[in-house]
Enzyme design. Structure first.
Site, mmCIF file in Angstrom:
data_model
loop_
_atom_site.group_PDB
_atom_site.id
_atom_site.type_symbol
_atom_site.label_atom_id
_atom_site.label_comp_id
_atom_site.label_asym_id
_atom_site.label_seq_id
_atom_site.Cartn_x
_atom_site.Cartn_y
_atom_site.Cartn_z
ATOM 1 N N ASN A 87 0.872 -1.171 0.000
ATOM 2 C CA ASN A 87 0.000 0.000 0.000
ATOM 3 C C ASN A 87 0.911 1.224 0.000
ATOM 4 O O ASN A 87 1.531 1.533 1.013
ATOM 5 C CB ASN A 87 -0.899 -0.019 1.245
ATOM 6 C CG ASN A 87 -1.694 1.266 1.401
ATOM 7 O OD1 ASN A 87 -1.705 2.122 0.519
ATOM 8 N ND2 ASN A 87 -2.354 1.419 2.538
ATOM 9 N N LYS A 129 0.151 4.220 -0.090
ATOM 10 C CA LYS A 129 -0.445 5.395 0.562
ATOM 11 C C LYS A 129 -0.210 6.622 -0.343
ATOM 12 O O LYS A 129 -0.216 6.479 -1.559
ATOM 13 C CB LYS A 129 0.111 5.566 1.975
ATOM 14 C CG LYS A 129 -0.062 4.266 2.785
ATOM 15 C CD LYS A 129 0.163 4.418 4.253
ATOM 16 C CE LYS A 129 -0.084 3.066 4.930
ATOM 17 N NZ LYS A 129 0.008 3.118 6.386
ATOM 18 N N HIS A 169 -9.485 1.316 4.882
ATOM 19 C CA HIS A 169 -8.178 1.424 5.556
ATOM 20 C C HIS A 169 -8.356 2.283 6.807
ATOM 21 O O HIS A 169 -9.139 3.238 6.805
ATOM 22 C CB HIS A 169 -7.138 2.038 4.615
ATOM 23 C CG HIS A 169 -5.755 1.938 5.180
ATOM 24 N ND1 HIS A 169 -5.287 2.820 6.125
ATOM 25 C CD2 HIS A 169 -4.764 1.033 4.988
ATOM 26 C CE1 HIS A 169 -4.054 2.453 6.479
ATOM 27 N NE2 HIS A 169 -3.714 1.377 5.799
ATOM 28 N N GLU A 210 -6.715 4.581 8.009
ATOM 29 C CA GLU A 210 -6.502 6.019 7.812
ATOM 30 C C GLU A 210 -7.760 6.681 7.249
ATOM 31 O O GLU A 210 -8.030 7.850 7.512
ATOM 32 C CB GLU A 210 -5.275 6.235 6.910
ATOM 33 C CG GLU A 210 -3.990 5.961 7.687
ATOM 34 C CD GLU A 210 -2.846 5.385 6.887
ATOM 35 O OE1 GLU A 210 -2.813 5.561 5.658
ATOM 36 O OE2 GLU A 210 -1.974 4.745 7.501
ATOM 37 N N GLU A 268 -5.448 -5.090 10.259
ATOM 38 C CA GLU A 268 -4.369 -4.130 10.515
ATOM 39 C C GLU A 268 -4.630 -3.436 11.854
ATOM 40 O O GLU A 268 -5.377 -2.449 11.902
ATOM 41 C CB GLU A 268 -4.326 -3.072 9.408
ATOM 42 C CG GLU A 268 -4.052 -3.634 8.038
ATOM 43 C CD GLU A 268 -3.467 -2.565 7.110
ATOM 44 O OE1 GLU A 268 -2.295 -2.700 6.758
ATOM 45 O OE2 GLU A 268 -4.169 -1.597 6.785
ATOM 46 N N GLY A 273 2.624 1.852 10.813
ATOM 47 C CA GLY A 273 3.579 2.949 10.687
ATOM 48 C C GLY A 273 4.301 3.287 11.973
ATOM 49 O O GLY A 273 4.949 4.326 12.083
ATOM 50 N N SER A 333 3.516 -2.650 10.166
ATOM 51 C CA SER A 333 4.965 -2.749 10.383
ATOM 52 C C SER A 333 5.555 -4.101 9.962
ATOM 53 O O SER A 333 6.460 -4.625 10.612
ATOM 54 C CB SER A 333 5.331 -2.424 11.840
ATOM 55 O OG SER A 333 4.947 -1.090 12.151
HETATM 56 P P1 13P Z 1 3.119 0.012 7.656
HETATM 57 O O1 13P Z 1 3.589 -1.272 7.006
HETATM 58 O O2 13P Z 1 3.895 1.215 7.247
HETATM 59 O O3 13P Z 1 2.986 -0.155 9.140
HETATM 60 O O4 13P Z 1 1.629 0.272 7.101
HETATM 61 C C1 13P Z 1 0.693 -0.732 7.167
HETATM 62 C C2 13P Z 1 -0.499 -0.311 6.379
HETATM 63 O O5 13P Z 1 -1.232 0.570 6.779
HETATM 64 C C3 13P Z 1 -0.734 -0.974 5.105
HETATM 65 O O6 13P Z 1 -2.003 -0.686 4.630
#
Ligand code: 13P
Length: 252
Positions: A9, A11, A95, A97, A167, A173, A212
């Site tokens: 992803n 982002k 997601h 976010e 997740e 992150g 992560s």
């Molecule tokens: P990270 O791998 O940066 O923790 O992000 C995970 C994520 O949100 C994937 O959609």
């Protein structure tokens, strides 16, 4: 043997030039018959170009969000038909976010999954609890509510056409990964919950873990019985970090 999916992803990262280099490096590092499904979820402006870049590879391309609407006066939204028109085959929905920053409810996420399926896209439905919810002991209740919204909207047969991505928000992150056992426990709960409705679908549904994931922890995570792959954020932005995760997926 089950086949693992490793999905990046991106982002809100990337550029035409940078994406080209990244995709070329990932393709070069993956054999054409690699025993792993690899996908990248890219910002909407790069969908069509990324589909072209991946044309001679086994890498699937997806969007990061989809509108519940088919078309019309919805400034800033991207419809499922537009995503399909770009040649992409998948989309993320829900997601964390988007749930957090854009106030998307579980019901809205389920409607997005329905819109995606209606356009022939595979929705990757993201679910997961916040740190506060985990500490309050409500992890299972939170993911159950997120899954129930999808089953209510699509039926169990509709859920069977989705991929789930667990997740935990506290692991995204942050560099803090859920331990393989912590992740497995929630994945097993999710699978048993779905299996209680339909044993076959529960057994077959692909459930990815995200938060992560790195080359150094991917093998351990993918070795768990109910973890069918990973949704990777930060480590999907360079081939150097992403390819070892793909290789862990191949060997799982
Ligand atoms: P990270 O791998 O940066 O923790 O992000 C995970 C994520 O949100 C994937 O959609």
């Amino acid at each position: 043997m089950r086949r693992v999916m490793v999905a990046g992803n991106w982002k809100m990262h990337g550029s035409f030039a940078g994406n080209r280099q990244l995709v070329e490096e990932i393709s070069a590092g993956l054999s054409a018959d690699a025993a792993v499904d690899v996908a990248v979820f890219v910002p909407a402006p790069y969908l069509a170009a990324t589909v072209e870049l991946t044309a001679n590879s086994a890498i699937a391309v997806g969007a990061q969000d989809v509108s519940v609407h088919e078309q019309g006066a919805f400034t800033g939204e991207t419809s499922g038909a537009m995503i399909t028109d770009c040649g992409a085959t998948m989309t993320l929905v829900g997601h964390s976010e988007r749930r957090t920053l854009h106030g998307e409810s579980s019901e809205a996420v389920a409607r997005k999954a329905e819109a995606a399926l209606g356009c022939g896209l595979t929705p990757v439905v993201c679910i997961g609890e916040t740190l506060e919810q985990r500490e309050a002991g409500t992890t299972e209740a939170v993911v159950a509510e997120q899954i129930d919204a999808v089953i209510d909207q699509l039926g169990i047969a509709g859920l069977a056409r989705c991929v789930l991505a667990y997740e935990p928000v506290w692991a995204i992150g942050t560099g803090v990964t859920a331990s393989p056992q912590q992740a497995q426990d929630v994945h097993a709960f999710i699978r048993s919950k779905i299996a209680a409705v339909d044993a076959t679908i529960g057994g077959q549904l692909r459930i990815l873990y995200g938060g992560s994931v790195k080359g150094s922890n991917a093998s351990e995570l993918f070795a768990m019985a109910d973890i069918d792959g990973g949704l990777i954020g930060g480590a999907s932005l360079s081939a150097e970090n992403f390819l070892p995760i793909c290789r862990a997926g191949e060997q799982a």
